[in-house]
Design an enzyme around this catalytic site. Structure first.
Site, PDB file in Angstrom:
ATOM      1  N   GLN A 134     -23.873  34.391 -15.099  1.00  0.00           N
ATOM      2  CA  GLN A 134     -24.149  32.947 -15.161  1.00  0.00           C
ATOM      3  C   GLN A 134     -23.598  32.487 -16.512  1.00  0.00           C
ATOM      4  O   GLN A 134     -24.201  32.709 -17.545  1.00  0.00           O
ATOM      5  CB  GLN A 134     -25.652  32.672 -15.053  1.00  0.00           C
ATOM      6  N   PRO A 266     -31.672  31.910 -12.477  1.00  0.00           N
ATOM      7  CA  PRO A 266     -32.467  30.859 -13.137  1.00  0.00           C
ATOM      8  C   PRO A 266     -32.275  29.427 -12.621  1.00  0.00           C
ATOM      9  O   PRO A 266     -33.038  28.547 -12.996  1.00  0.00           O
ATOM     10  CB  PRO A 266     -32.027  30.950 -14.610  1.00  0.00           C
ATOM     11  N   TYR A 267     -31.278  29.195 -11.782  1.00  0.00           N
ATOM     12  CA  TYR A 267     -30.988  27.812 -11.354  1.00  0.00           C
ATOM     13  C   TYR A 267     -31.123  27.679  -9.838  1.00  0.00           C
ATOM     14  O   TYR A 267     -31.141  28.671  -9.120  1.00  0.00           O
ATOM     15  CB  TYR A 267     -29.585  27.407 -11.806  1.00  0.00           C
ATOM     16  N   GLY A 268     -31.185  26.432  -9.381  1.00  0.00           N
ATOM     17  CA  GLY A 268     -31.213  26.189  -7.933  1.00  0.00           C
ATOM     18  C   GLY A 268     -29.904  26.627  -7.313  1.00  0.00           C
ATOM     19  O   GLY A 268     -29.863  27.303  -6.294  1.00  0.00           O
ATOM     20  N   MET A 270     -25.410  27.211  -8.578  1.00  0.00           N
ATOM     21  CA  MET A 270     -24.360  27.117  -9.591  1.00  0.00           C
ATOM     22  C   MET A 270     -23.042  26.983  -8.863  1.00  0.00           C
ATOM     23  O   MET A 270     -22.705  27.800  -8.004  1.00  0.00           O
ATOM     24  CB  MET A 270     -24.363  28.361 -10.493  1.00  0.00           C
ATOM     25  N   GLU A 271     -22.301  25.944  -9.243  1.00  0.00           N
ATOM     26  CA  GLU A 271     -21.127  25.506  -8.497  1.00  0.00           C
ATOM     27  C   GLU A 271     -19.883  26.345  -8.763  1.00  0.00           C
ATOM     28  O   GLU A 271     -18.781  25.806  -8.901  1.00  0.00           O
ATOM     29  CB  GLU A 271     -20.848  24.041  -8.831  1.00  0.00           C
ATOM     30  N   HIS A 295     -25.387  19.177  -3.307  1.00  0.00           N
ATOM     31  CA  HIS A 295     -25.132  18.983  -4.743  1.00  0.00           C
ATOM     32  C   HIS A 295     -24.008  19.916  -5.206  1.00  0.00           C
ATOM     33  O   HIS A 295     -23.051  19.476  -5.867  1.00  0.00           O
ATOM     34  CB  HIS A 295     -26.421  19.261  -5.526  1.00  0.00           C
ATOM     35  N   GLU A 296     -24.096  21.205  -4.849  1.00  0.00           N
ATOM     36  CA  GLU A 296     -23.084  22.163  -5.314  1.00  0.00           C
ATOM     37  C   GLU A 296     -21.720  21.874  -4.672  1.00  0.00           C
ATOM     38  O   GLU A 296     -20.684  22.015  -5.320  1.00  0.00           O
ATOM     39  CB  GLU A 296     -23.528  23.603  -5.022  1.00  0.00           C
ATOM     40  N   HIS A 299     -20.011  19.183  -6.577  1.00  0.00           N
ATOM     41  CA  HIS A 299     -19.421  19.653  -7.833  1.00  0.00           C
ATOM     42  C   HIS A 299     -17.959  20.071  -7.672  1.00  0.00           C
ATOM     43  O   HIS A 299     -17.229  20.146  -8.662  1.00  0.00           O
ATOM     44  CB  HIS A 299     -20.211  20.848  -8.378  1.00  0.00           C
ATOM     45  N   GLU A 318     -23.033  15.952 -14.043  1.00  0.00           N
ATOM     46  CA  GLU A 318     -24.244  15.982 -13.221  1.00  0.00           C
ATOM     47  C   GLU A 318     -24.630  14.628 -12.628  1.00  0.00           C
ATOM     48  O   GLU A 318     -25.088  14.556 -11.496  1.00  0.00           O
ATOM     49  CB  GLU A 318     -25.414  16.579 -14.007  1.00  0.00           C
ATOM     50  N   ASP A 375     -28.397  25.120 -23.865  1.00  0.00           N
ATOM     51  CA  ASP A 375     -29.482  25.591 -22.995  1.00  0.00           C
ATOM     52  C   ASP A 375     -30.830  24.987 -23.389  1.00  0.00           C
ATOM     53  O   ASP A 375     -31.707  24.788 -22.543  1.00  0.00           O
ATOM     54  CB  ASP A 375     -29.603  27.119 -23.056  1.00  0.00           C
ATOM     55  N   TYR A 383     -28.833  14.560 -15.125  1.00  0.00           N
ATOM     56  CA  TYR A 383     -28.756  14.371 -13.669  1.00  0.00           C
ATOM     57  C   TYR A 383     -29.305  13.000 -13.276  1.00  0.00           C
ATOM     58  O   TYR A 383     -28.622  12.188 -12.640  1.00  0.00           O
ATOM     59  CB  TYR A 383     -29.585  15.439 -12.949  1.00  0.00           C
ATOM     60  N   ARG A 563     -36.559  30.896 -11.130  1.00  0.00           N
ATOM     61  CA  ARG A 563     -35.879  29.602 -11.224  1.00  0.00           C
ATOM     62  C   ARG A 563     -36.564  28.755 -12.300  1.00  0.00           C
ATOM     63  O   ARG A 563     -37.782  28.526 -12.248  1.00  0.00           O
ATOM     64  CB  ARG A 563     -35.935  28.918  -9.855  1.00  0.00           C
TER      65      ARG A 563
END
Length: 615
Positions: A134, A266-268, A270-271, A295-296, A299, A318, A375, A383, A563
């Site tokens: 990531q 850790p994320y919903g 990643m694109e 959403h992805e 992106h 975002e 971070d 967003y 997450r």
């Protein structure tokens, strides 16, 4: 226009640009390291060029060459999250416009923040280890030396050697495989990414993966335990892709695959180009959380094709992506659904601003990141504040069709490049040249450079929210004697989205009495719901009401997945329940070593645990 500086990078991007990157690495699970070499094709932007600086962090550098000639190099002192500058002195001078291939042999550290190495016990299958990366925002430099900055875009090729029982995937087109000539127990996977992209989108996963076809240009990948569930959950991917193309123009990345990761991601989502990474917390069983995939997918245009020039302009990635995601929702579900989602986003923004503090400059739409790790300010502000600005402009300038015309034109103009807020705004004024008077009345400083909530609150349609608002108010106003009036029928007609909204409304208010959340469990049985968005909000509501029975459930959810959207608030709420503060800290310390590095760092700050000593 003043030259752009980037407070998050050491690299000499005003003097030279990486145009192509060729990565050859071996993933070694025994020492938890990638070892190999990267060759950077660098274009020179000035005369008498002989020194370049790259970003690195926690890397061992063995050898550097330029066009095959040995080159001197020096690794500077580590400077916080930015890592150490790698200064390379070429054995010759170059002129503007010339290219040089700089090859670096290196090895990553087991603690590289871009990489999470999972033991077999941390996977669903329990048999094989697993690795995933990531890189966003500034972690690619822990995986390979590079110009780790979103304004520099390059193509890449890669060759990755892995144990032959595992499969490697990257954010690129799969380009075949072959036995590793140096080790018969390993196989080399090849990849190519012909579309220029920034370093933060380089991604790698190695694991016991299976796939299912879910569309003409899409497969879903995961461990076999999740793969059929994931194929069902994401079966609408091609419909969403086609809808996105109708809004934004052709999809240029070829393949659009999805990877469902282990729970510590850790994320919903990643694109990563060609291969969106997704959390297993999206597997609700009813496709109700697939808006994250919309959403992805979005992106692919805003973020990957048109990219923020520095992380201070993250809202350009975002805000526009949330806008496109909700336009996809509008095309598939109707305008009322878009309005409903926008209203929910506004509430998330309110909670984030409250969490940071309304005078905190990190709630600016365009924050200063001088001496700030990106971070540390990751939140829904770019967003949802970004979306609110775009929606406000949409209303001001003539509605969704008119404003979407601008967004599509902006994507076409800036495709394959990186932009700042000023460049975006200049183009907005150019595109709407007949409405400059209207644009001049916008409080740009209030929107861009002022902390807290936006200067204007959009008036969203409440049709789908009315039932949620009414039910939330009934619970807030209920006396103990009224509790018998609630029943399972209250929520029979509500969708998953509406249940999330109902709970989100209650979370914004003062905590409910314990008697109320106990009654809510009796009649609605929220404890049995698997949908992660509902479950997290429900458990937070119970902990805030000081219902002790909910604390073990909240801590279980905080640790069985990683997450940030769920783990951080659940830990924070238990920590703020005085009686269980020590338990929250103790459990975090027990689980810290199995958490993703980003999650562990941020939760330790939330719980005021010193990361260096662990106390």
């Amino acid at each position: 226009m003043a030259p752009v500086t980037d407070p998050c990078s050491f690299s000499s991007f005003s003097k030279c640009l990486t145009r192509h990157l060729n990565l050859t690495v071996r993933a070694d699970f025994d020492i938890r390291a990638l070892r190999g070499k990267v060759a950077l094709t660098v274009e020179v932007l000035e005369d008498k060029f002989s020194v370049l600086t790259l970003d690195t962090k926690d890397l061992k550098i063995f050898k550097v060459s330029a066009n095959g000639q040995a080159s001197k190099f020096e690794l500077g002192a580590q400077q916080g999250y930015k890592g150490s500058p790698l200064e390379i002195t070429l054995p010759f001078e170059l002129s503007r416009g010339q290219h040089v291939i700089v090859e670096i042999e290196y090895e990553t550290s087991p603690s590289a923040s871009a990489l999470q190495w999972l033991s077999p016990a941390q996977t669903a299958g329990k048999k094989h280890p697993y690795l995933f990366s990531q890189c966003q925002a500034t972690h690619c430099r822990t995986m390979l030396p590079c110009q780790d900055i979103p304004s520099v875009k390059h193509t890449y090729y890669a060759q990755v050697s892995v144990p032959k029982e595992l499969i490697a995937l990257m954010s690129a087109v799969r380009d075949g495989q072959e036995p590793d000539p140096s080790d018969s127990s390993r196989v080399i996977y090849r990849f190519r990414q012909p579309v220029p992209m920034p370093s933060y989108l380089i991604a790698l996963v190695v694991g016991a993966l299976e796939s299912r076809e879910i569309g003409p240009r899409s497969r879903v990948w995961s461990e076999k335990e999740y793969v059929d569930q994931a194929a069902f959950e994401f079966s609408e991917t091609e419909t969403m892709l086609k809808t996105a193309e109708s809004l934004s123009g052709p999809y240029v990345w070829g393949q659009y695959d999805l990877l469902v990761l282990p729970p510590s991601f850790p994320y919903g989502g990643m694109e990563n180009p060609c291969l969106t990474f997704a959390t297993p917390t999206l597997l609700a069983g009813d496709r109700s959380l697939s808006n994250v995939i919309a959403h992805e997918i979005s992106h692919s245009w805003t973020g990957n094709l048109v990219t923020n020039k520095t992380w201070e302009h993250f809202w350009l990635n975002e805000g526009h992506t949330v806008y496109l995601e909700r336009m996809i929702g509008r095309a598939l579900e109707g305008e009322q659904f878009r309005q409903f989602k926008a209203r929910g986003g506004w509430k998330e923004l309110q909670e984030a601003v409250h969490q940071f503090g309304e005078n905190n400059v990190l709630t600016n739409l365009v924050p200063s990141l001088k001496d700030v790790d990106p971070d540390d300010c990751f939140s829904c502000v770019p967003y949802e504040k970004g979306f609110a600005l775009l929606y406000y402009l949409e209303e001001l300038l003539g509605g969704p069709e008119v404003f979407m015309g601008f967004v599509k034109s902006y994507i076409q103009l800036f495709a394959y490049s990186s932009v700042t807020t000023d460049e975006w705004k200049d183009y907005l004024f150019t595109y709407f040249k007949d409405k400059v008077d209207t644009l001049n009345k916008v409080d740009w400083n209030g929107w861009m450079h002022t902390p807290g909530m936006p200067p204007v609150k959009p008036q969203y349609d409440t049709t789908l929210a009315d039932a949620c608002i009414a039910l939330a108010q009934r619970w807030q106003n209920a006396k103990d004697a009224d509790l018998s009036g609630f029943s399972e029928a209250d929520i029979k007609q509500l969708s998953s989205h509406q249940l999330i909204e109902f709970l989100a409304l209650l979370l914004l208010e003062d905590p409910l009495p314990q008697s109320h959340v106990k009654r809510m469990q009796e009649v609605y049985n929220f404890n049995s719901i698997k949908n992660s968005e509902i479950r997290c909000r429900w458990l937070r509501l119970c902990v805030k009401a000081k219902w002790e029975e909910a604390v073990p459930l909240a801590l279980k959810m905080a640790t069985e997945q990683g997450r940030l959207k769920f783990t951080r608030p659940l830990f924070r709420d238990v920590y703020n329940f005085d009686k269980f503060r020590d338990e929250a800290v103790k459990l975090f310390k027990q689980h810290r070593d199995t958490m993703h590095p980003v999650t562990a760092t941020l939760v330790s700050k939330d719980l005021k645990v010193d990361q260096s000593t662990g106390f």
